[in-house]
Design a protein around this motif. Structure first.
Motif, short mmCIF file in Angstrom:
data_model
loop_
_atom_site.label_atom_id
_atom_site.label_comp_id
_atom_site.label_asym_id
_atom_site.label_seq_id
_atom_site.Cartn_x
_atom_site.Cartn_y
_atom_site.Cartn_z
N ILE A 42 11.36 9.92 4.50
CA ILE A 42 11.33 9.10 3.29
C ILE A 42 12.60 9.34 2.49
O ILE A 42 12.98 10.48 2.24
CB ILE A 42 10.09 9.42 2.44
CG1 ILE A 42 8.83 9.11 3.23
CG2 ILE A 42 10.12 8.63 1.14
CD1 ILE A 42 7.56 9.56 2.56
N THR A 43 13.24 8.25 2.11
CA THR A 43 14.50 8.36 1.36
C THR A 43 14.37 7.71 0.00
O THR A 43 13.55 6.82 -0.22
CB THR A 43 15.64 7.68 2.12
OG1 THR A 43 15.32 6.30 2.32
CG2 THR A 43 15.88 8.33 3.47
N ASN A 44 15.18 8.18 -0.92
CA ASN A 44 15.34 7.48 -2.18
C ASN A 44 16.77 7.66 -2.65
O ASN A 44 17.43 8.64 -2.31
CB ASN A 44 14.33 7.94 -3.24
CG ASN A 44 14.58 9.34 -3.73
OD1 ASN A 44 14.34 10.30 -3.01
ND2 ASN A 44 15.08 9.47 -4.94
#
Length: 118
Positions: free
Chosen positions: A56-58
């Motif tokens: 998961i990236t942000n």
């Protein structure tokens, strides 16, 4: 003593690209999150991009669509591909590896300078 070694910074013209890399000097157990931060002169350090062990990236709004983070928490490596660079991206960039149960802990790289000329 674990060290995070960064590479890939430098001077580039606006619109250009750079790829930052960060690797741990030895295996770090229990890392489940890695990130890149930056600090421009006179400003506070800010989060640029973050990736979890689940992929998961942000991203900071200012870099969305231009920067891509990738990482391997087993190999303890993380990279940041930076495209369409702008002068306002100029800063010292730091990598960090940590466990989300202790976000204030973890390990920091020594920083690498990115300078974007207009």
């Amino acid at each position: 003593q674990v060290q995070l070694v960064e590479s890939g910074g430098g001077l580039v013209q606006a619109g250009g690209s750079l790829r930052l890399s960060c690797a741990a000097s030895q295996s770090i157990v229990h890392v489940n999150a890695m990130g890149w931060y930056r600090q421009a002169p006179g400003k506070q350090r800010e989060l640029v991009a973050h990736i979890t062990s689940g992929g998961i990236t942000n991203y900071a709004d200012s870099v969305k669509g231009r920067f891509t983070i990738s990482g391997d928490n087993v190999k303890n490596t993380v990279a940041l591909q930076m495209n369409s660079l702008k002068p306002e991206d100029t800063a010292v960039y730091y990598c960090k590896m940590y466990n989300t149960f202790n976000p204030q802990g973890g390990f920091w790289g020594q920083g690498t300078q990115v300078t974007v000329s207009s």
